[in-house]
Design a protein around this motif. Sequence first.
Motif, PDB file in Angstrom:
ATOM      1  N   ARG A 105     -10.506  -5.580  -4.877  1.00 62.40           N
ATOM      2  CA  ARG A 105     -10.063  -6.967  -4.920  1.00 62.40           C
ATOM      3  C   ARG A 105      -8.862  -7.196  -4.018  1.00 62.40           C
ATOM      4  O   ARG A 105      -8.774  -8.215  -3.331  1.00 62.40           O
ATOM      5  N   SER A 106      -7.960  -6.214  -3.978  1.00 63.09           N
ATOM      6  CA  SER A 106      -6.777  -6.373  -3.134  1.00 63.09           C
ATOM      7  C   SER A 106      -7.139  -6.344  -1.652  1.00 63.09           C
ATOM      8  O   SER A 106      -6.328  -6.679  -0.807  1.00 63.09           O
ATOM      9  N   LEU A 107      -8.369  -5.925  -1.338  1.00 63.99           N
ATOM     10  CA  LEU A 107      -8.812  -5.922   0.058  1.00 63.99           C
ATOM     11  C   LEU A 107      -9.674  -7.147   0.380  1.00 63.99           C
ATOM     12  O   LEU A 107     -10.379  -7.179   1.380  1.00 63.99           O
ATOM     13  N   ALA A 125      -8.481  -2.233  -6.470  1.00 64.94           N
ATOM     14  CA  ALA A 125      -8.213  -1.905  -5.068  1.00 64.94           C
ATOM     15  C   ALA A 125      -9.125  -2.725  -4.162  1.00 64.94           C
ATOM     16  O   ALA A 125      -8.687  -3.261  -3.141  1.00 64.94           O
TER      17      ALA A 125
END
Lengths: 298, 327
Positions: free
Chosen positions: B194-196, B192
């Motif tokens: 990393r996705s930000l 999560a």
Amino acid sequence: MPADAVIGNAAVEALKNLDPHPGVAKPDPVLVADGVVRQFGGLRAVDVSHLEVQRGAITALIGPNGAGKSTFFNVISGFDTANEGTWSYNNQTITNTAPNKLARRGLVRTFQLTKSLSRLTVLQNMLLGAKGQTGENLFSAIFKFSWSAQEQANTKRAMELLGRFNLAQKSADFAGSLSGGQRKLLEMARALMLNPDLVMLDEPMAGVNPALKQSLLDHIRDIREEGTTVMFVEHDMDMVRDVSDWVVVMAQGAIISEGTPASVMRDQRVIDAYLGAHHDDALTDSGQSLTTAEETDA
Amino acid sequence: MDFGFILSQSLTQAIGVTAIIYCLAAIGLNIQFGYGGLLNFGQVAFVAVGAYAVGVVVVEVGLSLWLAILIAILAATVLALLLGVPTLRLRADYLAIVTIAASEILRFLAKSFDFLGGSQGITGSIGGDFSDLNPLPDWERFELGPISFTRVDMWLVLAGWLVIAILTVLTFLLMRSPWGRVVKGVREDEDAVRSLGKNTYLFKLQILIIGGVFGSFAGMYSAIAKGAVQPDGFVPDFTFFLYVMLILGGTARVMGPLLGAAIFWFLLVFVEQFLKEGVSSGVITFISTTQIGPVRFILVGVGLMALIVFRPEGILGDRKELMLDAR
């Protein structure tokens, strides 16, 4: 924002005049994928020869279980590695680029199983999305004066977004205390903290009650009105018909049909592969073989 | 039974040199495990590196202690990089395996090299430069209520708690910042974060280094306090005691390691002294003097099991937070 709305409408209008066939060229693509292959053992989970995603439109990706939709999402967003193929975003190649780099460049995704950070508060979840924070540097972090102004600005924006998603009163609660539907909302709001160009939503409606679904649909339209491109995976056909400007259908890893919602739903291949209940059994079998292949691979 | 004596012994240990050593290492582990979720099962390796670095530099090479401390910090950083660079891209459990193995490898290496003192370790005036700074008046003993220290010990305890205070404030400052937020996010769900748009690998490497350097302070402090570095002091049990202290005090709480270390040593010494007094005065007859050592660990272990059952969040933790559906 009327100017953005015009862009969005123009993009949507342009799609209506296209000849709908798999791999059709779009007037203004934000994402272009070529020959993307992801293999699990002997099984080609994803085998997309060509796909363009129109900027400023809402594109739905549908298909039976095991069609490779989520795997395709994972590959494009950098969470999985493709065996073959290239893909570009805003005319720059992003083949197998790390997800954190893509997110900073405006390609942001959400997950099928929500990844809200349980033991952080809702507001802290949101603030994690803000880009370019001075306070995330180890040495500036110690000195509050170097990041407190930026933090306040980010907090203000986060609270505005939370207000839009009806989560403002929950801002101080742990994200782990939210319901499944609220987590979906939080994840979407958090993605918007990055000011994305392209958001990829993986099953935003799964496990969400009907009342909340309607407001989620409105949020997705709002995102488009602000000029952000939306791509989403969904099984809820009502939602797909209702909100999407363009529909891409995948089956057994490949794209079998593309078009406006109305044209796709008349397509015999789509009815055979996905919509028709008669064929569900065979497709379920292919879904199971994917799972087996993954397990053997692991 | 002399309860005054038992109590004063226990209190002395709760704030004494041993508790300080464990507390320093636990502050580092709290950053890695408590806040960042890194399963470091070899924190003792960082302690050993700190101890051996000052021991070798001061006794064998003959440089000043202050230079030795700098070298020890560098050595701990290098160890963190060696452990972290190959493993932090993998799943969390790999780091656990690598760190526990590395700590044992380091201990056996230290035992087999002559310039590290072999199994005898290094003995000498490691803390000479430190003792020279002692600002305390030349009294026989320093009385603090029921407990008292010699001039040398008082200075060691004061300096130790000063270092603990500095590291604790540093932990507090880091963890209230956006940097700390990312670290806690990594603990919850790395993908999560990393996705930000955050490079989680770099953050994990940073906390491994910071926690490791904090741990090396424990080693330096122990070398200075004891004037010796013994390889067999750096067994894996050391790390597991640290985990016990963290859970006892409350993980991911700034004051958790302080409270945990103090209470752990208080309990351990209290039980030991109580048994000793009991056996020698004939009140306790079912165990002998030689059995006191193992029995105190059994009793403290039972107490800790009760803690996990009845208060799993530790003393400072938040039950509501711990019980959240983490999925």
